[in-house]
Structures are given as C-alpha cells and as structure tokens.
Motif scaffolding. Structure first.
Motif, short mmCIF file in Angstrom:
data_model
loop_
_atom_site.label_atom_id
_atom_site.label_comp_id
_atom_site.label_asym_id
_atom_site.label_seq_id
_atom_site.Cartn_x
_atom_site.Cartn_y
_atom_site.Cartn_z
N LYS A 26 0.85 -1.18 0.00
CA LYS A 26 0.00 0.00 0.00
C LYS A 26 0.89 1.24 0.00
CE LYS A 26 -3.63 -2.55 0.08
NZ LYS A 26 -4.45 -2.69 -1.13
N VAL A 27 1.18 1.72 -1.19
CA VAL A 27 2.09 2.85 -1.32
C VAL A 27 1.48 3.89 -2.22
CG1 VAL A 27 4.11 1.36 -1.03
CG2 VAL A 27 3.26 1.83 -3.32
N LYS A 28 2.14 5.02 -2.31
CA LYS A 28 1.73 6.10 -3.22
C LYS A 28 2.72 6.15 -4.37
CE LYS A 28 -1.55 7.56 -0.41
NZ LYS A 28 -2.97 7.63 -0.76
N ALA A 29 2.22 6.38 -5.56
CA ALA A 29 3.10 6.47 -6.73
C ALA A 29 2.62 7.56 -7.66
CB ALA A 29 3.13 5.14 -7.46
N PRO A 30 3.54 8.17 -8.40
CA PRO A 30 3.15 9.22 -9.35
C PRO A 30 2.28 8.65 -10.45
CG PRO A 30 5.51 9.23 -8.94
CD PRO A 30 4.98 7.96 -8.37
N LYS A 31 1.39 9.45 -10.98
CA LYS A 31 0.55 9.04 -12.10
C LYS A 31 1.39 8.92 -13.37
CE LYS A 31 -3.76 10.93 -10.28
NZ LYS A 31 -4.93 11.78 -10.55
N THR A 32 0.92 8.04 -14.27
CA THR A 32 1.62 7.77 -15.52
C THR A 32 0.94 8.49 -16.67
OG1 THR A 32 2.17 5.56 -14.68
CG2 THR A 32 2.47 5.95 -17.04
N GLU A 33 1.74 9.08 -17.54
CA GLU A 33 1.18 9.71 -18.75
C GLU A 33 1.03 8.62 -19.81
OE1 GLU A 33 2.32 13.09 -22.14
OE2 GLU A 33 3.67 12.71 -20.43
#
Length: 501
Positions: A26-33
């Motif tokens: 359960k982590v946070k990750a940047p959104k992908t283009e």
C-alpha cells in the motif's frame, strides 16, 4: 537510491500522486502519462518498482480496463530487453509486470509494445462496437452491452436480450458488420479527452454501470457507431479486415454472449471448422461402408425379394464424394472468406442430412436382416426343443446359438418360449467379445412360481465373470470369460434344477 524511492512514494497530498492498488504494497506512486492512443513505443523513466511491477513516468502500454486486456512487450534498458507480460493500472498509475529484476528506479528505458498483438486487440475492440450496432439493428434497440472481453485472439460480447439469437439473425449480424468493414469508415478524430457534456452531444451510448469522469473518449465510426470508450481502436473499419461469429449462447437469465474473431484469426477459425468437417465426412464414409456391408448381409441371408435388397445406395457415396470439394481458403482475411464460410455451412447442412439418412437406412437394413435371420434360426428352435432334457416333467433347453446382437438373441428366446409349451430355456451367444445370455420361463411356471428367469441367468453369468437379471419370464445377462462358456452351459441344467421350487 532509497531516498529517491521514498520521494517517489510521497504522502499522496499532491494531486499528481495516487495510491497503488495492483500491488500488495500500500504505497503512493506518481501518475503515468499514457501515450498509447497514438504511439507503440516511447522513451520513459522508471519511477517505482513494486511487487514485480515497473511504474513508468509515461508509457505506450495500455493497461487492462474496460474489457480490453493489458499490453505486453519489452522495456529496453542498458542494452537489455526486459519482457513485459502484462499491464495493469489503478486510477492513472500504470504497472508493467516484468519477468526480470534488472531494473532500478531512475533507469531510462525504451518502452516497446508488442505491435502485432496490440493491432489484433484494436481490431477486436473496434469490432465489438460494430457488433453492438449490428445487434441493435437486427434484434432491437433494447440490446445493450452487459460485459465484454477483448483479447488478440478473439472478442467476447455480453448483451441483454430475451431469446437465443437464431442462425438467420447471426448471418444478418455478420453481414452488417462485414459491410461496415468494407465501407472502410474512418474513426472520427478529435474526440479523445473531451468534456463529458460535449461527449453526450455526439449521441454516444453509455454502457452498463460505467462511471464516467469529467472528461471522456468517444469512439465514432460514421453514423453507425458512437460510444464512450477508453480503449484503443483502429483508425478505420477496413483495418478489421473480416469478422466472424464463432459462438452464441446464454450466460445468465436475459443475458446472451457472442464470441467472434477478426483479421487473420478468421482464416484460422475457417481452417479449424474445415478440419472438423472433414473428420465428420470421414465418419460418414465409414458409416456408408457399414451400410454397404449390411446390404451384402441382407442378400446373403436369402432376402432377395426384399425391397431393401434392390434399393440403390450409390447415390449416398456420390454425394459424399462431392462434399470433398471445397474452395481453397485464402491466406489472408478478406471478403473472399464470405463465399468460403457459406460453402462450408452448406456442406455441413448437407452432410448432417446425409448422415441422418444413412443412419436411418442402416437401421432399416439391420431390422430386415434380423427378421430374416430370425426366420432362419427359428427352424432350429424345433430341433432344440426336440432334444430338450426333462427335469420333473419340465423341458429344459440349453444351447449356444448364433445371433448378431442381444436383441436378436432375445427374439430367439421369445420364439423358444412361445414354442416350448411348458419349460425353461437358456440361450447363449458371443457378441463383440462378450458372452450374452437370455433365459426364458413359460407362463405356467412363472404363475406357479416354480422358476424365475432372472435368478437362473444371474447364476449362470457368475460362472462367466458377469451378471444380469430381468423379469421372471425373460431375463438377460453378460459375461466376460468366453473360454468358460461351454463349461457354464454344461452346468446350467443342474443350476436350473437347484433354483426350481
């Protein structure tokens, strides 16, 4: 490295980040283009690695959603090709399932989609839209999508409908879809990532239970099909090449399912169907050979006056030979497949009709042969009765006879029973490497309860490694040990005597 990774797993307060759910972490990750609507490869940077998934800052890989399967391909990093076996996403975070651990956060990669696979998926996805339109045209506007699955090899489309789709309706649906393919209808451009209100003005269909954001994609092929859809699609319907339904059935109350193929998979499907057809045709030739043998048997048992003996079966063979002629299958999908599929369907229908006719004719021959054999064998029944033993004034007939089937043996037993007057008969024969027995008891002995056919035949069958039974006046049994048949029949009179009351 760890500091960089921690920075990538930010607190989530920044709207450019979202929670990663396809991983157990359960982590946070940047959104992908996502670049995959117009590109099959792109340069990218690895921004996170979680549970065997690589998260990139941008990607041409389509992540599984809306029924469309995720892309596969490779990530090229430092001269190494790392295989991507699936692509998943949560919100706008794309996870590329990789087979190798030879990647690090911050690596520069070239992301390359398996182009041929994606093109096949695009053909199938666009075909689902044409199929939906054709279903509504043929079956009615009550039809609406109830689920779908889009893979490279085939498409699956579930829809609300109250009845089985008939063969004629299937043909109409296929015709409409293939007409739209031949029309080479261009997909309307400029309808990606538009405000939802603008999308609604296009008249786009809104699917079951779908949640639409403030901005949507609209897939439009002329006036025939307009739908909200986030998947990847062909630029014009001609790229689909050809469409063929391979199955239709029910998956739930009021929900039907169609599976279909497009492109060169239709060629493969046709070849599979043709192969199955020839397997069935070979079976028909074998049945014809059996029919010809039965006709010879009919003549051999002395039934020259029978109408069946003079009935010509040559026409059956000629029709079977003609069914071998099929048009060569094209190497590539095209409208030429229409004629091939129609011809194969016609041949299938004729073969099924012919198989049914051959089967019914075989039954007629078998029945006629059995009748004449019975007439021939019935004469020997008198001889058997004449040589019958008597036990307590009751005639006992035990004999190994010639019969081609259990039914024929039972018929002989009935004949013996009707001529015996008062007595018990046990007849045996060998059919398909197995001993068959029938025991008959006349009505007077059944009424007085002096003997029961079922008990007698069962006891004799045990000596042959088998068993059986039936009614008091007639019963049958089987045994595996043919070598013991003579010995079993020799003991039969004493067995009968021991079971008589």
């Amino acid at each position: 490295m760890e500091e960089q990774k921690e920075r990538s797993r930010a607190s989530g307060k920044d709207t450019a980040y979202a929670e990663l759910k396809f991983s157990s972490e359960k982590v946070k990750a940047p959104k992908t283009e996502f670049l995959g609507y117009s590109a099959f490869e792109s340069d990218a940077t690895v921004i996170d690695l979680v549970d065997g998934y690589a998260v990139l800052d941008k990607t041409p890989f389509y992540a599984e959603s809306g029924g469309q399967i995720g892309d596969t391909g490779v990530l090229v990093a430092n001269g190494n090709k790392i295989k991507v076996v699936d692509t998943q996403k949560d919100d706008s975070i794309f996870g590329h399932k990789i087979e190798s651990a030879a990647l690090h956060i911050g690596d520069k990669v070239k992301a390359q989609v398996d182009t041929e696979r994606r093109l096949a998926i695009m053909r199938n996805h666009s075909a689902t839209h044409l199929l939906h339109g054709a279903l509504r045209t043929v079956l009615g506007t009550h039809v609406h999508q109830a689920g779908s699955f889009v893979a490279p090899e085939y498409l699956r489309f579930d829809f609300a409908h109250f009845a089985k789709v008939s063969d004629e309706e299937i043909r109409q649906i296929e015709t409409i879809v293939n007409e739209k393919i031949r029309e080479n209808i261009a997909r309307t451009q400029g309808l990606n990532n538009i405000p939802i209100e603008e999308g609604k003005k296009t008249g786009a269909l809104m699917f079951f239970g779908d949640k639409y954001g403030e901005r949507v994609n609209v897939i439009q092929f002329g006036k025939f099909s307009t739908e909200f859809c986030g998947g990847t699609h062909v630029n014009n319907t001609g790229e689909i090449q050809y469409f063929k339904i391979r199955s239709e059935g029910s998956v739930a109350s009021g929900v039907r399912r169609i599976e279909a193929v497009t492109g060169n998979y239709t060629v493969s499907f046709l070849k599979e169907q043709e192969e199955k057809f020839f397997e069935q045709l070979n079976l028909a030739f074998k049945q014809y050979d059996e029919l010809a043998a039965l006709k010879n048997d009919l003549v051999s048992v002395g039934s020259h006056e029978s109408e069946l003996a003079h009935f010509s079966i040559n026409g059956f063979e000629e029709r079977l030979i003609n069914l071998k002629q099929l048009t060569n299958i094209p190497n590539h999908a095209s409208s030429e497949l229409d004629a091939c599929f129609r011809q194969l369907d016609s041949h299938k229908a004729e073969l099924n009709e012919l198989l049914s006719t051959i089967s019914e004719t075989k039954k007629s021959y078998e029945k006629e042969i059995a009748k004449y054999r019975l007439q021939s064998l019935s004469g020997s029944i008198d001889t058997l009765i004449a040589s019958a033993k008597e036990i307590g004034g009751i005639k006992i007939v035990v004999s190994n006879v010639t019969a081609s089937s259990v039914d024929e043996l039972k018929a002989l037993g009935d004949s013996l029973r009707s001529k015996l007057g008062s007595g018990i008969g046990l007849l045996a024969t060998v059919v398909e490497d197995k001993v068959q027995l029938v025991c008959v008891v006349t009505d007077d002995l059944v009424k007085s309860k002096k003997a029961e056919a079922g008990k007698i035949v069962g006891a004799v069958a045990k000596l042959l490694g088998g068993g059986g039974g039936g009614r008091p006046h007639l019963a049958t049994a089987g045994g595996k040990d043919i070598a013991k048949l003579d010995d079993a029949l020799a003991h039969a009179p004493s067995i009968i005597q021991s079971l008589m009351k």
